[in-house]
Write a protein that holds these residues in place. Structure first.
Motif, PDB file in Angstrom:
ATOM      1  N   ARG A 199       1.103  -1.342  -0.498  1.00  0.00           N
ATOM      2  CA  ARG A 199       0.097   0.133  -0.093  1.00  0.00           C
ATOM      3  C   ARG A 199       1.062   1.206  -0.125  1.00  0.00           C
ATOM      4  O   ARG A 199       1.547   1.308   0.936  1.00  0.00           O
ATOM      5  CB  ARG A 199      -0.691  -0.410   1.578  1.00  0.00           C
ATOM      6  N   ARG A 240     -15.221  -0.125   0.513  1.00  0.00           N
ATOM      7  CA  ARG A 240     -14.353  -0.327   1.285  1.00  0.00           C
ATOM      8  C   ARG A 240     -14.672   0.329   3.416  1.00  0.00           C
ATOM      9  O   ARG A 240     -13.823  -0.315   3.899  1.00  0.00           O
ATOM     10  CB  ARG A 240     -13.500   1.349   0.769  1.00  0.00           C
ATOM     11  N   ALA A 243     -11.732   1.671   5.623  1.00  0.00           N
ATOM     12  CA  ALA A 243      -9.969   0.826   5.583  1.00  0.00           C
ATOM     13  C   ALA A 243      -9.579   2.127   4.765  1.00  0.00           C
ATOM     14  O   ALA A 243     -10.442   2.564   4.060  1.00  0.00           O
ATOM     15  CB  ALA A 243     -10.175  -0.210   4.667  1.00  0.00           C
ATOM     16  N   GLU A 246      -7.814   2.098  -0.955  1.00  0.00           N
ATOM     17  CA  GLU A 246      -8.798   2.391  -1.917  1.00  0.00           C
ATOM     18  C   GLU A 246      -8.311   1.175  -2.180  1.00  0.00           C
ATOM     19  O   GLU A 246      -6.590   1.364  -2.944  1.00  0.00           O
ATOM     20  CB  GLU A 246      -8.506   3.473  -2.620  1.00  0.00           C
ATOM     21  N   LEU A 247      -8.439   0.445  -2.474  1.00  0.00           N
ATOM     22  CA  LEU A 247      -7.929  -0.949  -3.542  1.00  0.00           C
ATOM     23  C   LEU A 247      -7.959  -1.124  -4.426  1.00  0.00           C
ATOM     24  O   LEU A 247      -9.407  -0.766  -5.275  1.00  0.00           O
ATOM     25  CB  LEU A 247      -7.881  -2.611  -2.841  1.00  0.00           C
ATOM     26  N   LYS A 256      -3.840  -7.763  -5.292  1.00  0.00           N
ATOM     27  CA  LYS A 256      -3.734  -6.451  -4.955  1.00  0.00           C
ATOM     28  C   LYS A 256      -2.883  -5.127  -4.730  1.00  0.00           C
ATOM     29  O   LYS A 256      -1.986  -5.702  -4.065  1.00  0.00           O
ATOM     30  CB  LYS A 256      -4.990  -6.056  -3.784  1.00  0.00           C
ATOM     31  N   GLY A 258      -2.912  -1.018  -2.253  1.00  0.00           N
ATOM     32  CA  GLY A 258      -4.240  -0.411  -2.038  1.00  0.00           C
ATOM     33  C   GLY A 258      -3.412   1.417  -2.266  1.00  0.00           C
ATOM     34  O   GLY A 258      -2.002   1.543  -2.219  1.00  0.00           O
TER      35      GLY A 258
END
Ligand code: SAM
Length: 341
Positions: A199, A240, A243, A246-247, A256, A258
Motif C-alpha cells: 500500500r 471499502r 479502510a 483504496e484497493l 491487490k 492499495g
C-alpha cells in the motif's frame, strides 16, 4: 475482526462522535523511539524522547486496552510507535492483551528491524499480523531514506513474519519525489512475487522538521499512473468500509495494491480510528490539535468505569475532517513518531 457474544456482552458504551462515527480500531503507540531516521519523519539526530516516567508501564498499557476492548467496543488493536519492536516487554504486552481481549484482532506496524528474531514469539503471544514499512528494495535508496543501511534486516523480518503465520503481510510505502518515486512498480513487483500486499501512503504533514510541502509530495494519481505503466489496475469491487486504503486488483487479481490518499482523497467521513500515545493521551485524529489525558487519572486511582467515561468524552468532539486543506491548518505539535503512525 473476530467477534463473539462475550465481546458484545462486555461492551457497554461506544466511542461515538457527534457525526455518528464509531471508533473500533485502536492504535497504541508503545514508544516514541525509533532505530531508523526516515527523512520524512525525523531529523538525523533523532528527537528529545519522552522521559521514561511519562511512558505508560506495561500494566498501564494493558489496563487501558482492556478498558477499550471490554467496555468501549474496540475490536482491533494495532501496536505502533516510534518503533514498537524496541519496546522492551512487547511480547508480554501482546500476550497480556490477548488475555484481556481474546476476540480482538491484534497487529503491529513496524520497520521490521529485529522481527526476524521476534516473529515466532509474537505469533505465539497471540499477534495476528504485521504491517511492515518499506519504501525501497534498493539498498542505496533504502539507506538514503532511512539513514541506516538495514535493508537486509527488513527483508529477513518479512520472511520470518510470513514463516510465523503473521499474514496477510502488508507493506506500507511512502514515495518521495526525486528519491524513490521512480520505484513504485518495482516495489509492487517485488511484493507480489513474495505474496505481500503493498500500500502506498501519501506523505503527510507530520514530520518533526515541518519539511512537508504539498507541491513536492507524490500524489495518489501520480502513483497510480506510475503503476499503470507496468501493471493493469482495476478498482476492487468489495466495499471499502472504514479502510484507509483504496484497493486495486493487479493484472486481473487476485493480487491487490492499495493507495492511502490521506491528503488528496481524505476518508475522514468513514474513520473508525482512535489513538493512544505512549504517554497515555487519547487522540481522536492523527492531526488533532488537542489530546485527552488518561495517564493522570489512571495513576490517581481512577476506576475502569471512570477511564471509560473519560475516553467516551474525549472522542465525542472529533472533528469532521483532518483539515489539511483548511486555510488555517496547523500541523500538530507532536510528530508522527510521538503520536503513533
Ligand atoms: N516504526 C514503525 C514503522 O516504521 O512502521 C511504526 C511507526 S511509523 C511512524 C508508521 C508509518 O508511518 C510508517 O509506514 C511510516 O512510513 C509512516 N510515516 C511516517 N511519517 C510519515 C509522513 N510524514 N507521511 C506519511 N507517512 C508517514
Amino acid at each position: 475482526m473476530r467477534t463473539s457474544s462475550t465481546d458484545q456482552a462486555q461492551t457497554q458504551q461506544r466511542l461515538v462522535d457527534r457525526f455518528g462515527r464509531v471508533a473500533t480500531d485502536l492504535r497504541v503507540s508503545l514508544t516514541d523511539r525509533c532505530n531508523l531516521r526516515c527523512t520524512y519523519c525525523m531529523p538525523p539526530e533523532g528527537l528529545d524522547w519522552m522521559p521514561g516516567d511519562e511512558v505508560l508501564t506495561d500494566d498501564e498499557v494493558v489496563r487501558l486496552i482492556g478498558v477499550a476492548t471490554g467496555r468501549l467496543g474496540v475490536q482491533e488493536v494495532r501496536f505502533t510507535g516510534g518503533e514498537p519492536l524496541v519496546r522492551r516487554g512487547l511480547v508480554s504486552i501482546v500476550a497480556r492483551t490477548r488475555e484481556v481481549a481474546p476476540d480482538a484482532e491484534l497487529s503491529i506496524t513496524t520497520n521490521a528491524l529485529g522481527l526476524a528474531r521476534m516473529a515466532g514469539s509474537l505469533a505465539e503471544a497471540g499477534l495476528d499480523r504485521v504491517n511492515v514499512s518499506l519504501d525501497s528494495i534498493r539498498p542505496d535508496t533504502f539507506a538514503e531514506i532511512t539513514r541506516r543501511d538495514r535493508l537486509t534486516d527488513v527483508v529477513a523480518g518479512l520472511e520470518a513474519a510470513a514463516d510465523a503465520g503473521l499474514g496477510p503481510i502488508k507493506i506500507n510505502a511512502v514515495l518521495l519525489r526525486g528519491v524513490n518515486d521512480d520505484q513504485a512498480a518495482e516495489l509492487l513487483g517485488w511484493s507480489l512475487e513474495r505474496g505481500y500486499e503493498l500500500r502506498f501512503i501519501e506523505q503527510m504533514p507530520l514530520d518533526a522538521q515541518h519539511g512537508w510541502s504539498r507541491d513536492t509530495m507524490v500524489t495518489a494519481d501520480e502513483t497510480l499512473a506510475a503503476l499503470s505503466s507496468a501493471f493493469e489496475l482495476t478498482p476492487a469491487e468489495e466495499p471499502r468500509g472504514s479502510a484507509p486504503a483504496e484497493l486495486f486488483h493487479v493484472d486481473g487479481g487476485p493480487a491487490k495494491v492499495g493507495i492511502i490518499a490521506s491528503v488528496t482523497r481524505p476518508f475522514c467521513g468513514d474513520c473508525d480510528r482512535v489513538r493512544l500515545t505512549a504517554d497515555g493521551q487519547v487522540r481522536d485524529c492523527l492531526f488533532a490539535r488537542s489530546e485527552s489525558d488518561l495517564r493522570t487519572p489512571l495513576r490517581a486511582g481512577a476506576s475502569d468505569a471512570d477511564l471509560a467515561a473519560r475516553w467516551v468524552t474525549a472522542m465525542a468532539g472529533k472533528r469532521a475532517g483532518h483539515g489539511i486543506d483548511d486555510l488555517g491548518f496547523l500541523q500538530p505539535d507532536r510528530p508522527m513518531s510521538a503520536i503513533g503512525g
